[in-house]
Design a protein around this motif. Structure first.
Motif, PDB file in Angstrom:
ATOM      1  N   VAL A  94       0.862  -1.124   0.040  1.00  0.00           N
ATOM      2  CA  VAL A  94       0.010   0.150  -0.007  1.00  0.00           C
ATOM      3  C   VAL A  94       0.897   1.298   0.080  1.00  0.00           C
ATOM      4  CG1 VAL A  94      -2.008   1.230   1.243  1.00  0.00           C
ATOM      5  CG2 VAL A  94      -1.920  -1.134   1.161  1.00  0.00           C
ATOM      6  N   LYS A  95       2.140   1.200   0.728  1.00  0.00           N
ATOM      7  CA  LYS A  95       2.766   2.397   0.561  1.00  0.00           C
ATOM      8  C   LYS A  95       3.569   2.611  -0.641  1.00  0.00           C
ATOM      9  CE  LYS A  95       4.096   2.186   5.619  1.00  0.00           C
ATOM     10  NZ  LYS A  95       5.222   2.140   6.534  1.00  0.00           N
ATOM     11  N   ASP A  96       3.747   1.354  -1.355  1.00  0.00           N
ATOM     12  CA  ASP A  96       4.331   1.379  -2.614  1.00  0.00           C
ATOM     13  C   ASP A  96       3.517   2.183  -3.551  1.00  0.00           C
ATOM     14  OD1 ASP A  96       6.879   0.200  -2.007  1.00  0.00           O
ATOM     15  OD2 ASP A  96       6.284  -1.695  -2.321  1.00  0.00           O
ATOM     16  N   MET A  97       2.186   1.535  -3.558  1.00  0.00           N
ATOM     17  CA  MET A  97       1.008   2.280  -4.406  1.00  0.00           C
ATOM     18  C   MET A  97       1.027   3.825  -4.130  1.00  0.00           C
ATOM     19  SD  MET A  97      -1.254   1.542  -6.733  1.00  0.00           S
ATOM     20  CE  MET A  97      -3.083   2.177  -7.106  1.00  0.00           C
ATOM     21  N   ALA A  98       1.107   4.167  -2.932  1.00  0.00           N
ATOM     22  CA  ALA A  98       0.852   5.602  -2.485  1.00  0.00           C
ATOM     23  C   ALA A  98       2.107   6.318  -3.124  1.00  0.00           C
ATOM     24  CB  ALA A  98       0.737   5.542  -1.029  1.00  0.00           C
ATOM     25  N   ALA A  99       3.271   5.848  -2.757  1.00  0.00           N
ATOM     26  CA  ALA A  99       4.270   6.614  -3.368  1.00  0.00           C
ATOM     27  C   ALA A  99       4.564   6.968  -4.682  1.00  0.00           C
ATOM     28  CB  ALA A  99       5.683   5.997  -2.544  1.00  0.00           C
ATOM     29  N   GLU A 100       4.349   5.575  -5.404  1.00  0.00           N
ATOM     30  CA  GLU A 100       4.500   5.585  -6.845  1.00  0.00           C
ATOM     31  C   GLU A 100       3.569   6.443  -7.687  1.00  0.00           C
ATOM     32  OE1 GLU A 100       6.161   0.783  -6.495  1.00  0.00           O
ATOM     33  OE2 GLU A 100       4.317   1.560  -7.440  1.00  0.00           O
ATOM     34  N   HIS A 101       2.463   6.519  -7.084  1.00  0.00           N
ATOM     35  CA  HIS A 101       1.300   7.121  -7.818  1.00  0.00           C
ATOM     36  C   HIS A 101       0.508   8.213  -7.211  1.00  0.00           C
ATOM     37  CE1 HIS A 101       1.898   3.908 -10.621  1.00  0.00           C
ATOM     38  NE2 HIS A 101       1.878   3.137  -9.671  1.00  0.00           N
ATOM     39  N   ASP A 102       1.261   8.583  -6.162  1.00  0.00           N
ATOM     40  CA  ASP A 102       0.718   9.805  -5.240  1.00  0.00           C
ATOM     41  C   ASP A 102      -0.877   9.772  -4.866  1.00  0.00           C
ATOM     42  OD1 ASP A 102       0.677  12.175  -4.161  1.00  0.00           O
ATOM     43  OD2 ASP A 102       0.665  13.598  -5.772  1.00  0.00           O
TER      44      ASP A 102
ATOM     45  N   ALA B  74       3.891  -3.268 -11.991  1.00  0.00           N
ATOM     46  CA  ALA B  74       2.836  -3.448 -13.176  1.00  0.00           C
ATOM     47  C   ALA B  74       1.471  -3.361 -12.788  1.00  0.00           C
ATOM     48  CB  ALA B  74       3.369  -4.658 -14.109  1.00  0.00           C
ATOM     49  N   ALA B  75       0.927  -4.268 -11.735  1.00  0.00           N
ATOM     50  CA  ALA B  75      -0.198  -4.251 -11.441  1.00  0.00           C
ATOM     51  C   ALA B  75      -0.690  -2.900 -10.766  1.00  0.00           C
ATOM     52  CB  ALA B  75      -0.360  -5.245 -10.448  1.00  0.00           C
ATOM     53  N   ARG B  76       0.387  -2.457  -9.678  1.00  0.00           N
ATOM     54  CA  ARG B  76      -0.086  -0.820  -9.311  1.00  0.00           C
ATOM     55  C   ARG B  76      -0.045   0.111 -10.475  1.00  0.00           C
ATOM     56  NH1 ARG B  76       3.838  -3.149  -5.535  1.00  0.00           N
ATOM     57  NH2 ARG B  76       5.577  -1.624  -6.219  1.00  0.00           N
ATOM     58  N   GLN B  77       0.572  -0.181 -11.462  1.00  0.00           N
ATOM     59  CA  GLN B  77       0.578   1.053 -12.557  1.00  0.00           C
ATOM     60  C   GLN B  77      -0.864   0.825 -13.164  1.00  0.00           C
ATOM     61  OE1 GLN B  77       2.652   3.439 -14.035  1.00  0.00           O
ATOM     62  NE2 GLN B  77       0.497   3.901 -14.527  1.00  0.00           N
ATOM     63  N   GLN B  78      -1.321  -0.433 -13.343  1.00  0.00           N
ATOM     64  CA  GLN B  78      -2.666  -0.667 -14.236  1.00  0.00           C
ATOM     65  C   GLN B  78      -3.889  -0.022 -12.969  1.00  0.00           C
ATOM     66  OE1 GLN B  78      -4.449  -4.465 -14.202  1.00  0.00           O
ATOM     67  NE2 GLN B  78      -4.613  -4.036 -16.522  1.00  0.00           N
ATOM     68  N   LYS B  79      -3.682  -0.357 -11.806  1.00  0.00           N
ATOM     69  CA  LYS B  79      -4.657   0.202 -10.992  1.00  0.00           C
ATOM     70  C   LYS B  79      -4.620   1.677 -10.956  1.00  0.00           C
ATOM     71  CE  LYS B  79      -3.420  -2.055  -7.058  1.00  0.00           C
ATOM     72  NZ  LYS B  79      -3.340  -2.456  -5.470  1.00  0.00           N
ATOM     73  N   ALA B  80      -3.409   2.400 -10.777  1.00  0.00           N
ATOM     74  CA  ALA B  80      -3.434   3.594 -10.462  1.00  0.00           C
ATOM     75  C   ALA B  80      -3.918   4.405 -11.771  1.00  0.00           C
ATOM     76  CB  ALA B  80      -1.986   4.152 -10.502  1.00  0.00           C
ATOM     77  N   THR B  81      -3.656   3.898 -12.959  1.00  0.00           N
ATOM     78  CA  THR B  81      -4.152   4.559 -14.364  1.00  0.00           C
ATOM     79  C   THR B  81      -5.885   4.236 -14.028  1.00  0.00           C
ATOM     80  OG1 THR B  81      -2.288   4.177 -15.627  1.00  0.00           O
ATOM     81  CG2 THR B  81      -4.181   4.518 -16.766  1.00  0.00           C
ATOM     82  N   PHE B  82      -6.122   3.294 -13.884  1.00  0.00           N
ATOM     83  CA  PHE B  82      -7.719   3.074 -13.906  1.00  0.00           C
ATOM     84  C   PHE B  82      -8.502   3.783 -12.822  1.00  0.00           C
ATOM     85  CE2 PHE B  82     -11.463   0.846 -11.613  1.00  0.00           C
ATOM     86  CZ  PHE B  82     -12.014   0.798 -12.708  1.00  0.00           C
ATOM     87  N   LEU B  83      -7.886   3.948 -11.593  1.00  0.00           N
ATOM     88  CA  LEU B  83      -8.482   4.789 -10.485  1.00  0.00           C
ATOM     89  C   LEU B  83      -8.407   6.307 -10.882  1.00  0.00           C
ATOM     90  CD1 LEU B  83      -7.197   3.101  -7.171  1.00  0.00           C
ATOM     91  CD2 LEU B  83      -9.686   3.027  -8.279  1.00  0.00           C
ATOM     92  N   THR B  84      -7.364   6.815 -11.704  1.00  0.00           N
ATOM     93  CA  THR B  84      -7.031   7.998 -12.201  1.00  0.00           C
ATOM     94  C   THR B  84      -7.874   8.542 -13.269  1.00  0.00           C
ATOM     95  OG1 THR B  84      -4.922   7.954 -11.204  1.00  0.00           O
ATOM     96  CG2 THR B  84      -5.577  10.023 -12.549  1.00  0.00           C
ATOM     97  N   THR B  85      -8.231   7.579 -14.308  1.00  0.00           N
ATOM     98  CA  THR B  85      -8.710   8.084 -15.587  1.00  0.00           C
ATOM     99  C   THR B  85      -9.932   6.965 -16.083  1.00  0.00           C
ATOM    100  OG1 THR B  85      -7.251   6.453 -16.676  1.00  0.00           O
ATOM    101  CG2 THR B  85      -6.251   8.497 -16.174  1.00  0.00           C
ATOM    102  N   GLY B  86      -9.921   5.984 -15.202  1.00  0.00           N
ATOM    103  CA  GLY B  86     -11.133   5.111 -15.783  1.00  0.00           C
ATOM    104  C   GLY B  86     -10.930   4.597 -16.749  1.00  0.00           C
ATOM    105  N   ARG B  87      -9.589   4.353 -17.385  1.00  0.00           N
ATOM    106  CA  ARG B  87      -8.952   3.426 -18.519  1.00  0.00           C
ATOM    107  C   ARG B  87      -8.217   2.215 -17.956  1.00  0.00           C
ATOM    108  NH1 ARG B  87      -5.015   6.202 -21.593  1.00  0.00           N
ATOM    109  NH2 ARG B  87      -4.678   7.352 -19.617  1.00  0.00           N
ATOM    110  N   VAL B  88      -8.480   1.032 -18.674  1.00  0.00           N
ATOM    111  CA  VAL B  88      -7.928  -0.113 -18.388  1.00  0.00           C
ATOM    112  C   VAL B  88      -6.830  -0.223 -19.422  1.00  0.00           C
ATOM    113  CG1 VAL B  88      -7.967  -2.802 -18.028  1.00  0.00           C
ATOM    114  CG2 VAL B  88     -10.018  -1.280 -17.421  1.00  0.00           C
ATOM    115  N   ILE B  89      -5.596  -0.395 -18.962  1.00  0.00           N
ATOM    116  CA  ILE B  89      -4.686  -0.500 -19.836  1.00  0.00           C
ATOM    117  C   ILE B  89      -3.889  -1.730 -19.643  1.00  0.00           C
ATOM    118  CG2 ILE B  89      -4.247   2.108 -19.883  1.00  0.00           C
ATOM    119  CD1 ILE B  89      -1.805   1.761 -17.882  1.00  0.00           C
ATOM    120  N   ASN B  90      -3.208  -2.387 -20.723  1.00  0.00           N
ATOM    121  CA  ASN B  90      -2.272  -3.438 -20.623  1.00  0.00           C
ATOM    122  C   ASN B  90      -0.993  -3.157 -20.370  1.00  0.00           C
ATOM    123  OD1 ASN B  90      -1.152  -5.776 -21.202  1.00  0.00           O
ATOM    124  ND2 ASN B  90      -1.789  -6.201 -23.370  1.00  0.00           N
ATOM    125  N   VAL B  91      -0.661  -3.432 -19.066  1.00  0.00           N
ATOM    126  CA  VAL B  91       0.615  -3.478 -18.749  1.00  0.00           C
ATOM    127  C   VAL B  91       1.668  -4.427 -19.061  1.00  0.00           C
ATOM    128  CG1 VAL B  91      -0.030  -1.420 -17.110  1.00  0.00           C
ATOM    129  CG2 VAL B  91       0.095  -3.982 -16.445  1.00  0.00           C
TER     130      VAL B  91
END
Length: 663
Positions: free
Chosen positions: A363-371, A634-651
């Protein structure tokens, strides 16, 4: 940490089981078949299940029916205490995810040709031996059938028929079992009561005439769908609870609480602020603790464990005057927020855990990597302090409604925490959520996100569905429907000890699990799935071969909510299914980025889980991948993009998504 918790649970469970276990010579506890039991299945009361025989007409409900269990028909635990049916009889139908249960001694599903978990598509074959018919629409319903692999007595082995996607809220279904075979290929004859009911018109004074009259409309519907009465081993019907019956309690307390709140922020108090140096934590700059004040709809002051909803005479939940709940919270503010304000998100913790899980490394990684600033409160009802109440509910079903009903209060607590996070006069006004110069550390312009794992995913879908503030949520290593999950989870072992003590007969255990689910629906995603994506968007992250949350149940969830699965999903030959991810539409390269609800499967190389209703326990099932997706950048990147933009991307590029096994 999880293992210590399970060890503690096991010790408590064994102690409870020792107190509950009947003498070795005692007969299984529970009512004998008799008055009130369905005469179609004389071997065991409540069979077949679910069953409109145990409902009554009620023009005041949305379905026109109401569950009408009597204490005489509900299986009693080993203590011999009768089960109070009040919580069940508030429903106007059965669970939309209920397993169908019957007992057919000598049944061999392979010889019969029934659709297994690995070939769900076969359930819709014209000549399928098991037929589920939505009589409201005339649609055949997909399922898989299995015999209870936990049964110890072949004469008491349950046939379990699982819907491959949840039944529609409020619809009526007919079930037909036909041309059933034993291991030698011999057709198993119908029991005499059913043969009589399915035959010619019985005399008006025949004791089975009333049952025949009740069943005739469903037999007619089946016949019109091509299922003749000849060759039937058993048929019955049931009604699924309406949307209002399933979600009404939670939506009632939500609407009342937010009406009382108006345009104000929930009241809060910050109780602790800890600033961390980079040497202490390179990711998190500040931890904040505090409490939110929430109206309490529980029946005891402060809403302690084992509380249930306080209800008015009409059964509607109501807040006791002056009764409030104090929801403790913890927030993790990343260093990135001191450069650019962070997005606020609720975090949902795992099995019987606590808000402290928001401080986990991933959770800390997700917070730090994607603000993101993640905040959590204990999910009361299914939090660490509720363990004794959960064990008590497994031992005595009369106590079980406290688990989902207190969970609903827990959801309201989280909704109030979420509102305080994004309100203009909420937490963001406190110095704890500002820099030394007074600049906000929270960016509330884009609303509130949700990210939960395991239990936080299983309950999180209900939270997202109920939230007026969350638009998008990530449900990590998730599924729904505890009635389907528990037999298949390695986590259930400690609780199984209590269930074995209270219901040593395995056939009755299966009935009790589905009875639990009828009230558990109100406090987890299973009741909300049919409408979860009407106004919300969710991303499901699945760990292939998960030891704790069964993939089969995750796939039922994906089909029910209409989520698509990212493709390619698994390497060729990895899945044992005839059609992998049957009934779930793919997201191919041309559909990316995809704007909708989706599922991504993360493969750590763990062996395929059992194809029976048993957990993946033992060295042959290898590493438990349950925590691998959340630990993947990679999973955290997909989660962050989704939560931020609503887009599901292929990571994951052109290959299936994989995650590195974590210790």
């Amino acid at each position: 940490m999880r293992q210590r918790l399970l060890n503690g649970l096991l010790a408590a469970a064994l102690g409870a089981a020792a107190l509950l276990a009947p003498p070795a010579h005692a007969a299984p506890a529970g009512p004998a078949p008799g008055e009130g039991c369905d005469p179609l299945a004389p071997a065991e009361c409540l069979l077949p299940f679910p069953n409109d025989w145990y409902t009554r007409p009620d023009p005041g409900t949305d379905t026109g029916r109401r569950v009408a269990f009597d204490t005489a028909v509900l299986p009693r635990p080993a203590t011999g205490l009768p089960v109070d049916p009040a919580a069940w009889n508030r429903s106007d139908g059965f669970s939309p995810g209920s397993a169908l249960i019957a007992q057919v001694p000598g049944l061999d599903l392979a010889a019969t040709g029934a659709a297994p978990l690995t070939d769900i598509g076969r359930s819709l074959d014209q000549d399928a031996p098991v037929v589920l018919l939505d009589t409201t629409t005339g649609e055949r319903w997909p399922y898989w059938a299995e015999l209870d692999a936990n049964a110890t007595d072949p004469a008491r082995q349950a046939l379990l028929i699982h819907p491959a996607r949840n039944f529609h809220d409020g619809h009526h279904y007919a079930v037909a079992l036909r041309r059933l075979k034993d291991a030698t290929g011999r057709t198993i004859p119908a029991a005499a009561p059913f043969a009589a009911v399915a035959g010619g018109r019985l005399p008006v004074h025949d004791p089975l005439r009333a049952r025949q009259d009740r069943l005739r409309p469903s037999l007619t519907a089946l016949r019109r769908a091509g299922v003749a009465a000849e060759g039937l081993n058993l048929a019955w019907d049931f009604t699924v609870a309406s949307t209002r019956s399933l979600s009404g309690d939670l939506f009632t307390i939500r609407d009342d609480a937010f009406r009382r709140l108006g345009d104000r922020s929930p009241g809060f108090t910050v109780t602790g602020v800890t600033d961390l140096t980079p040497a202490q934590d390179a990711r998190i700059a500040r931890e904040v603790t505090g409490r939110i004040t929430v109206p309490s709809y529980l029946n005891l002051p402060g809403g302690p464990p084992a509380s249930v909803l306080n209800r008015g005479r009409d059964g509607t939940p109501r807040a006791l005057p002056g009764n409030t709940q104090t929801a403790e919270f913890r927030c993790e503010i990343p260093r990135a927020a001191f450069r650019t304000p962070s997005r606020p998100s609720l975090y949902g913790h795992g099995l019987l855990g606590s808000r402290s899980e928001v401080g986990a490394g991933n959770v800390k990684d997700m917070a730090a990597e994607h603000d993101f600033t993640f905040c959590a409160t204990d999910w009361i009802g299914m939090a660490q302090e509720d363990i004794p109440a959960v064990l008590g509910g497994l031992a005595d079903p009369s106590l079980f409604p406290a688990v989902p009903e207190r969970s609903e209060q827990g959801m309201l607590n989280a909704l109030f925490l979420g509102r305080a996070l994004i309100h203009g006069k909420g937490l963001g006004t406190d110095p704890a959520f500002r820099t030394a110069g007074g600049r906000p550390l929270l960016d509330t312009r884009h609303g509130l996100a949700y990210d939960g794992n395991s239990q936080g995913g299983i309950l999180g879908g209900a939270l997202v569905a109920a939230s007026p503030d969350i638009r998008r949520g990530v449900l990590g290593v998730t599924a729904m429907n505890y009635g389907l999950l528990l037999n298949r989870s390695a986590d259930f072992a400690p609780f199984q000890q209590v269930l074995d003590g209270s219901y040593p007969d395995k056939l009755r255990q299966q009935l009790v699990l589905q009875l639990f689910q009828m009230v558990w629906d109100r406090g987890e995603t299973n009741a909300y799935a049919n409408h979860l994506t009407d106004h919300h968007q969710v991303l499901l992250h699945i760990a292939y071969g998960d030891h704790q949350v069964a993939n089969a149940a995750a796939e039922v969830e994906a089909r029910t909510i209409g989520a698509r699965v990212l493709s390619p999903t698994l390497a060729a030959g990895r899945s044992p299914d005839t059609v992998p991810y049957w009934g779930i539409r793919r997201i191919g390269a041309r559909q990316l980025p995809y704007r909708g609800s989706a599922m991504t499967v993360w493969d750590s190389g763990t062996p395929t889980p059992p194809l029976t209703n048993t957990p993946p326990v033992g060295p042959e099932y290898g590493h438990d991948p349950h925590e691998d997706p959340r630990n993947s950048p990679a999973a955290r990147q997909q989660k962050a993009t989704f939560l931020t933009t609503g887009r599901v991307i292929n990571v994951c590029g052109t290959d299936p998504c994989t995650a590195t096994p974590t210790s």
